[in-house]
Design a protein around this motif. Structure first.
Motif, PDB file in Angstrom:
ATOM      1  N   SER A  47       0.839  -1.198   0.000  1.00  0.00           N
ATOM      2  CA  SER A  47       0.000   0.000   0.000  1.00  0.00           C
ATOM      3  C   SER A  47       0.874   1.248   0.000  1.00  0.00           C
ATOM      4  N   GLU A  48       0.229   2.358  -0.228  1.00  0.00           N
ATOM      5  CA  GLU A  48       0.949   3.627  -0.220  1.00  0.00           C
ATOM      6  C   GLU A  48       1.454   3.906   1.201  1.00  0.00           C
ATOM      7  N   ARG A  49       2.726   4.166   1.314  1.00  0.00           N
ATOM      8  CA  ARG A  49       3.293   4.495   2.618  1.00  0.00           C
ATOM      9  C   ARG A  49       4.093   5.762   2.491  1.00  0.00           C
ATOM     10  N   HIS A  50       4.369   6.363   3.580  1.00  0.00           N
ATOM     11  CA  HIS A  50       5.049   7.651   3.511  1.00  0.00           C
ATOM     12  C   HIS A  50       6.481   7.621   4.023  1.00  0.00           C
ATOM     13  N   ILE A  51       6.735   6.864   5.065  1.00  0.00           N
ATOM     14  CA  ILE A  51       8.088   6.837   5.641  1.00  0.00           C
ATOM     15  C   ILE A  51       8.461   5.389   5.956  1.00  0.00           C
ATOM     16  N   ALA A  52       9.721   5.043   5.678  1.00  0.00           N
ATOM     17  CA  ALA A  52      10.226   3.729   6.068  1.00  0.00           C
ATOM     18  C   ALA A  52      11.582   3.904   6.737  1.00  0.00           C
ATOM     19  N   GLY A  53      11.733   3.318   7.923  1.00  0.00           N
ATOM     20  CA  GLY A  53      13.017   3.312   8.628  1.00  0.00           C
ATOM     21  C   GLY A  53      13.709   1.988   8.362  1.00  0.00           C
ATOM     22  N   PHE A  54      15.007   2.040   8.116  1.00  0.00           N
ATOM     23  CA  PHE A  54      15.788   0.845   7.782  1.00  0.00           C
ATOM     24  C   PHE A  54      16.924   0.674   8.775  1.00  0.00           C
ATOM     25  N   MET A  94      11.241  11.303   9.844  1.00  0.00           N
ATOM     26  CA  MET A  94      12.136  10.307   9.252  1.00  0.00           C
ATOM     27  C   MET A  94      13.195   9.879  10.261  1.00  0.00           C
ATOM     28  N   ASP A  95      13.717  10.851  10.984  1.00  0.00           N
ATOM     29  CA  ASP A  95      14.694  10.542  12.032  1.00  0.00           C
ATOM     30  C   ASP A  95      14.078   9.587  13.054  1.00  0.00           C
ATOM     31  N   TRP A  96      12.846   9.854  13.431  1.00  0.00           N
ATOM     32  CA  TRP A  96      12.162   9.017  14.412  1.00  0.00           C
ATOM     33  C   TRP A  96      11.865   7.626  13.836  1.00  0.00           C
ATOM     34  N   ALA A  97      11.535   7.553  12.559  1.00  0.00           N
ATOM     35  CA  ALA A  97      11.299   6.244  11.934  1.00  0.00           C
ATOM     36  C   ALA A  97      12.563   5.389  12.005  1.00  0.00           C
ATOM     37  N   GLY A  98      13.722   6.023  11.747  1.00  0.00           N
ATOM     38  CA  GLY A  98      14.980   5.297  11.857  1.00  0.00           C
ATOM     39  C   GLY A  98      15.228   4.838  13.281  1.00  0.00           C
ATOM     40  N   GLU A  99      14.930   5.702  14.237  1.00  0.00           N
ATOM     41  CA  GLU A  99      15.138   5.342  15.648  1.00  0.00           C
ATOM     42  C   GLU A  99      14.176   4.231  16.077  1.00  0.00           C
ATOM     43  N   MET A 100      12.942   4.263  15.572  1.00  0.00           N
ATOM     44  CA  MET A 100      12.005   3.173  15.899  1.00  0.00           C
ATOM     45  C   MET A 100      12.517   1.845  15.347  1.00  0.00           C
ATOM     46  N   ALA A 101      13.069   1.872  14.124  1.00  0.00           N
ATOM     47  CA  ALA A 101      13.653   0.653  13.561  1.00  0.00           C
ATOM     48  C   ALA A 101      14.822   0.185  14.432  1.00  0.00           C
ATOM     49  N   ASN A 102      15.620   1.139  14.877  1.00  0.00           N
ATOM     50  CA  ASN A 102      16.772   0.845  15.735  1.00  0.00           C
ATOM     51  C   ASN A 102      16.321   0.188  17.049  1.00  0.00           C
ATOM     52  N   GLN A 103      15.320   0.782  17.682  1.00  0.00           N
ATOM     53  CA  GLN A 103      14.870   0.249  18.973  1.00  0.00           C
ATOM     54  C   GLN A 103      14.166  -1.103  18.798  1.00  0.00           C
ATOM     55  N   THR A 104      13.485  -1.274  17.675  1.00  0.00           N
ATOM     56  CA  THR A 104      12.839  -2.569  17.418  1.00  0.00           C
ATOM     57  C   THR A 104      13.903  -3.656  17.251  1.00  0.00           C
ATOM     58  N   LEU A 105      14.941  -3.355  16.468  1.00  0.00           N
ATOM     59  CA  LEU A 105      15.996  -4.348  16.268  1.00  0.00           C
ATOM     60  C   LEU A 105      16.752  -4.611  17.573  1.00  0.00           C
ATOM     61  N   GLY A 106      16.884  -3.587  18.418  1.00  0.00           N
ATOM     62  CA  GLY A 106      17.512  -3.783  19.726  1.00  0.00           C
ATOM     63  C   GLY A 106      16.758  -4.818  20.549  1.00  0.00           C
ATOM     64  N   ARG A 107      15.432  -4.748  20.496  1.00  0.00           N
ATOM     65  CA  ARG A 107      14.623  -5.730  21.223  1.00  0.00           C
ATOM     66  C   ARG A 107      14.796  -7.126  20.628  1.00  0.00           C
ATOM     67  N   ILE A 108      14.807  -7.189  19.305  1.00  0.00           N
ATOM     68  CA  ILE A 108      14.989  -8.492  18.645  1.00  0.00           C
ATOM     69  C   ILE A 108      16.354  -9.075  19.012  1.00  0.00           C
ATOM     70  N   LYS A 109      17.349  -8.206  19.034  1.00  0.00           N
ATOM     71  CA  LYS A 109      18.708  -8.666  19.352  1.00  0.00           C
ATOM     72  C   LYS A 109      18.768  -9.318  20.731  1.00  0.00           C
ATOM     73  N   THR A 121      24.596  -4.012  14.913  1.00  0.00           N
ATOM     74  CA  THR A 121      23.626  -3.290  14.083  1.00  0.00           C
ATOM     75  C   THR A 121      24.299  -2.117  13.369  1.00  0.00           C
ATOM     76  N   SER A 122      23.753  -1.771  12.225  1.00  0.00           N
ATOM     77  CA  SER A 122      24.218  -0.577  11.503  1.00  0.00           C
ATOM     78  C   SER A 122      23.568   0.649  12.137  1.00  0.00           C
ATOM     79  N   THR A 123      23.943   1.828  11.676  1.00  0.00           N
ATOM     80  CA  THR A 123      23.173   3.008  12.074  1.00  0.00           C
ATOM     81  C   THR A 123      21.921   3.047  11.195  1.00  0.00           C
ATOM     82  N   PRO A 124      20.796   3.458  11.768  1.00  0.00           N
ATOM     83  CA  PRO A 124      19.549   3.431  10.992  1.00  0.00           C
ATOM     84  C   PRO A 124      19.462   4.577   9.989  1.00  0.00           C
ATOM     85  N   THR A 125      18.596   4.404   9.014  1.00  0.00           N
ATOM     86  CA  THR A 125      18.329   5.476   8.071  1.00  0.00           C
ATOM     87  C   THR A 125      16.844   5.396   7.692  1.00  0.00           C
ATOM     88  N   ALA A 126      16.373   6.366   6.910  1.00  0.00           N
ATOM     89  CA  ALA A 126      14.950   6.359   6.544  1.00  0.00           C
ATOM     90  C   ALA A 126      14.754   7.013   5.188  1.00  0.00           C
TER      91      ALA A 126
END
Lengths: 187, 123
Positions: A47-54, A94-109, A121-126
């Motif tokens: 679907s149409e999305r606006h921001i993606a954090g990686f 966008m900065d926050w999307a990257g940080e959310m991806a970062n914190q999510t991966l931290g939990r997975i780790k 982990t790498s540094t996140p981007t969006a």
């Protein structure tokens, strides 16, 4: 509700799927929004999305995590609250999307470490855009999840390179000690 | 004059969140977005009382910045707290060996952070 392709052994895929659902749901809840798992369908996934954090990871296992939603989700979960989120510009979100991806991966780790598997982990981007979508076509080790949160659809893609034996979590495993989210250690 | 605290994090949202909590508690805040900027800021602003620093950052990560700060005799006594999604015990021990004052795993609770800051630098 989860779709993946690949050669992970079924019990391994199930263990990873459980970790992903738990951690992603917990992360959204920690951001102040209640999150309900929803069916991953083409309409959601593409679907149409606006921001993606990686964010990427490498080490004993390699892969990446993508967290995508409309800007409304990131406004609603912005750390200083919805009031501040309304003033946040696209670069803030966008900065926050990257940080959310970062914190999510931290939990997975932390779940991986509990099973003896470590990664860096790498540094996140969006990115932001009008039609951000996952790559189509079957690939190994891809898990896609979707949640309804703050009246928005949150799509999370987790990709892991699958070892030739299809095993990520070996047993028995020596857990790697980790502190939990929110833990404070003073020296 | 309230104590000045340097917040080093590549996430603007986290810097704002930490800065808001510190400012509300009466502290002055300066910000840097990676370890290189953090080191430069410490060099320029000689009245920094404490540093709160992320670990996973571009250019220079937080553990590298910690080692660089502690290697400089002028800054060796500067208290540094790590604030990160990373929770691995060996990294926490590495930070302790290198002279960090504490370690908080994100997401942080503002009250908890302020209590820790007060213990280190006072009101």
């Amino acid at each position: 509700m989860t779709t993946e392709t690949g050669a992970l052994r079924p019990e391994q895929a199930e263990a990873l799927r459980t970790i992903l659902w738990e951690t992603c749901g917990e992360m959204l809840e920690a951001c102040g929004v209640s999150a309900s798992p929803i069916e991953v369908t083409p309409a959601v996934t593409f679907s149409e999305r606006h921001i993606a954090g990686f964010i990427g990871f490498t080490g004993a296992v390699r892969g990446s995590l993508v967290l995508a939603a409309s800007s409304g989700l990131f406004r609603a979960t912005y750390p200083l609250g919805a009031e501040f989120g309304r003033q946040a510009g696209m670069s803030d979100l966008m900065d926050w999307a990257g940080e959310m991806a970062n914190q999510t991966l931290g939990r997975i780790k932390r779940h991986f470490c509990a099973r003896g598997v470590d990664f860096d982990t790498s540094t996140p981007t969006a990115v932001n855009g009008r039609h951000i979508a996952g790559r189509s076509g079957p690939r190994q080790g891809v898990f896609e999840l979707a949640f309804q949160a703050a009246n928005e659809v949150v799509s999370i893609g987790f990709e892991i390179m699958v070892p030739s034996d299809g095993v990520i979590f070996h047993t028995p495993a020596e857990p790697i000690a980790c502190s939990a989210e929110g833990e404070l250690v003073m020296f | 004059m309230s104590a000045k605290i340097l917040v080093v994090d590549d996430s603007r949202a986290i810097r704002q969140q930490v800065a808001a909590a510190l400012a509300q508690a009466g502290y002055q805040v300066v910000e840097a977005e990676d370890g290189v900027q953090g080191l430069n800021t410490i060099g320029l602003e000689r009245d920094i009382a404490m540093v709160i620093c992320d670990v996973n950052m571009p250019n220079m990560n937080g553990l590298e910045m910690l080692a660089a700060v502690k290697a400089d005799p002028r800054n060796a006594a500067l208290p540094i707290f790590m604030l990160t999604t990373e929770g691995k015990a060996d990294l926490i021990q590495q930070a302790k060996r290198n002279g960090a004052k504490g370690w908080i795993v994100k997401p942080f609770k503002p009250d908890q952070l302020i209590a820790a800051v007060r213990k280190v630098v006072g009101q």
